[in-house]
Design an enzyme around this catalytic site. Structure first.
Site, short mmCIF file in Angstrom:
data_model
loop_
_atom_site.label_atom_id
_atom_site.label_comp_id
_atom_site.label_asym_id
_atom_site.label_seq_id
_atom_site.Cartn_x
_atom_site.Cartn_y
_atom_site.Cartn_z
N SER A 78 -11.19 -0.36 2.35
CA SER A 78 -10.58 -0.64 3.66
C SER A 78 -10.22 0.68 4.33
O SER A 78 -9.52 1.50 3.73
CB SER A 78 -9.30 -1.46 3.51
OG SER A 78 -9.56 -2.67 2.86
N ARG A 98 0.81 -1.22 0.00
CA ARG A 98 0.00 0.00 0.00
C ARG A 98 0.85 1.28 0.00
O ARG A 98 0.41 2.32 0.48
CB ARG A 98 -0.95 0.05 1.19
CG ARG A 98 -2.09 -0.95 1.13
CD ARG A 98 -3.03 -0.66 -0.04
NE ARG A 98 -4.21 -1.50 0.01
CZ ARG A 98 -4.28 -2.74 -0.48
NH1 ARG A 98 -3.23 -3.27 -1.10
NH2 ARG A 98 -5.39 -3.43 -0.40
N GLU A 157 -6.04 4.05 6.12
CA GLU A 157 -5.59 3.82 4.75
C GLU A 157 -5.94 4.96 3.80
O GLU A 157 -5.08 5.40 3.04
CB GLU A 157 -6.15 2.49 4.23
CG GLU A 157 -5.31 1.98 3.08
CD GLU A 157 -6.10 1.21 2.05
OE1 GLU A 157 -7.24 1.59 1.75
OE2 GLU A 157 -5.56 0.23 1.53
#
Ligand code: EPU
Length: 361
Positions: A254, A177, A355
């Site tokens: 998410s 990520r 996130e």
């Protein structure tokens, strides 16, 4: 100076440009579809000493209620996909295909095109909202694939020099990520297009349990297009496919990253929950480290699917998605986020990291 061709709007509400449907206005807002327009908009921001924020599909973004006191640039560079072929320098007998994809192309449409062509490599990334140009920023990953392994070049505008440059996958510093675009060089580059390289003689591999289960007992080796559709169906089940009108879809996917922690943390969790270690889901993540599913930690900390607190809540189909139940403000979501982070830290000693990108004061 020649007249500007780009249209700069003022006080534009940002909520409609995000999948969360939350956020105050941008003081200035501009949508660009060509590199010429992009340069003009960047010049405008410089002349007015405005901070600049680059918006793509708005699917991984949480905007504050105050909004952004600068120029929001919606970059949607258009164009055709150029397809090429060749051999890999590191594996000379390996035939491959390359795709030069404009940054403003819908990501899922590109994945569909590649899967339909029977080429494997990105079919597990089906159904991820946003534009192709956003894919390298947080190195999107799902169902056993990460986009970084298929990227050859990322073509960008360097805001420090105003030059167009091409970065190799190595230059981009990809990890889980993350990339230089959302860490060390945040706000320096604007993605114009991405070149993907995929091996032509590779066959799809099912690595993720959800996908293995989906095809188990079906008696055929799935093609990329079968996997594309399976992933979309699995995402839909989890409320992770953005479909207009579905309550669980007002989210940014998410909300927390899956934490990577020392392997010893597993024993602490087992002791806290009086559970055997093998009942705690986890994945290996390098030497002596493991990755834990944040969704699982949330549930054990008292935040199950369908949890509601005022206008903020948790998706009824996946615990990791915080949702806007209809009229949530940034403060509602941030309040729930803080409560969750605090509770998980107290119970398990793990600091969950948000996130989605946050914009505004
Ligand atoms: N789990 C729960 N409750 C839930 C859902 C999941 O306890 O409601 C636990 C289960 O133990 C399950 C595990 O979490 O086995 C993993 O769940 P899932 O397979 O749904 O994946 P995830 O870790 O929650 C990650 C990505 C997703 C990606 C999926 C599939 C992150 C932060 N998220 O989610 O990416 O689609 O894997 O590969 O890495 C996103 O980044 O926005 C995103 C949706």
């Amino acid at each position: 100076m020649p007249p500007r061709a780009v249209y700069i709007q003022e006080n534009v509400p940002l909520a409609p440009y995000t999948t969360f449907r939350i956020g105050g206005p941008a003081r200035f807002f501009c949508e660009v579809t060509t590199t010429q327009e992009l340069l003009e908009a960047v010049t405008f921001a410089r002349e007015c000493s405005l901070p600049l924020f680059v918006l793509g599909g708005g699917s991984n973004l949480l905007v504050t209620d105050q909004g952004f006191d600068g120029l929001v640039l919606r970059v949607k560079i258009e164009g055709a996909i150029n397809t090429g072929g060749g051999y890999r320098e590191d594996r000379p007998r390996q035939a491959s295909v390359t795709y030069d994809v404009p940054g403003g192309m819908d990501w899922d449409a590109f994945v569909l095109k590649v899967a339909k062509a029977g080429v494997t490599g990105i079919e597990c990334l089906a159904g991820i909202p946003g534009f192709a140009g956003g894919a390298p920023i947080q190195n999107i990953g799902a169902y056993g694939q990460e986009v970084s392994t298929s990227i050859l070049w990322v073509h960008v505008l360097d805001l420090e020099t105003l030059n167009f440059v091409s970065l190799t996958a190595k230059d981009c510093g990809f990890a889980y990520r993350c990339s230089i675009f959302n860490t060390t060089h945040r706000n320096r580059y604007i993605v114009i297009s991405v070149t993907f390289r995929l091996d032509l003689d590779a066959t799809p591999t099912l690595r993720y349990a959800d996908l293995k289960d989906y095809f188990a007992g079906r008696g055929f080796a799935p093609k990329p297009i079968d996997i594309y559709h399976a992933v979309r169906e699995i995402r839909h089940r989890k409320g992770m496919l953005i479909l207009e009108g579905e309550d669980d879809c007002r989210s940014a996917g998410s909300f927390f990253k899956n934490p990577v922690v020392p392997a010893a943390v597993l024993q602490n969790i087992a002791a806290t929950l009086t559970l055997p270690v093998d009942k705690i889901p986890h994945w290996p993540a390098g030497e002596d480290r493991i990755k834990l599913p944040a969704a699982w930690l949330l549930e054990r900390a008292g935040f199950p699917k369908g949890f509601q607190r005022g206008e903020a809540g948790i998706s009824s189909r996946h615990t990791l998605a915080l949702i806007n139940r209809g009229h949530a403000s940034f403060a509602d979501i941030a309040g729930l986020r803080d409560t969750i982070q605090c509770e998980v830290a107290q119970r398990f000693g793990i600091q969950l990291e948000q996130e989605p990108v946050q914009l505004g004061e």
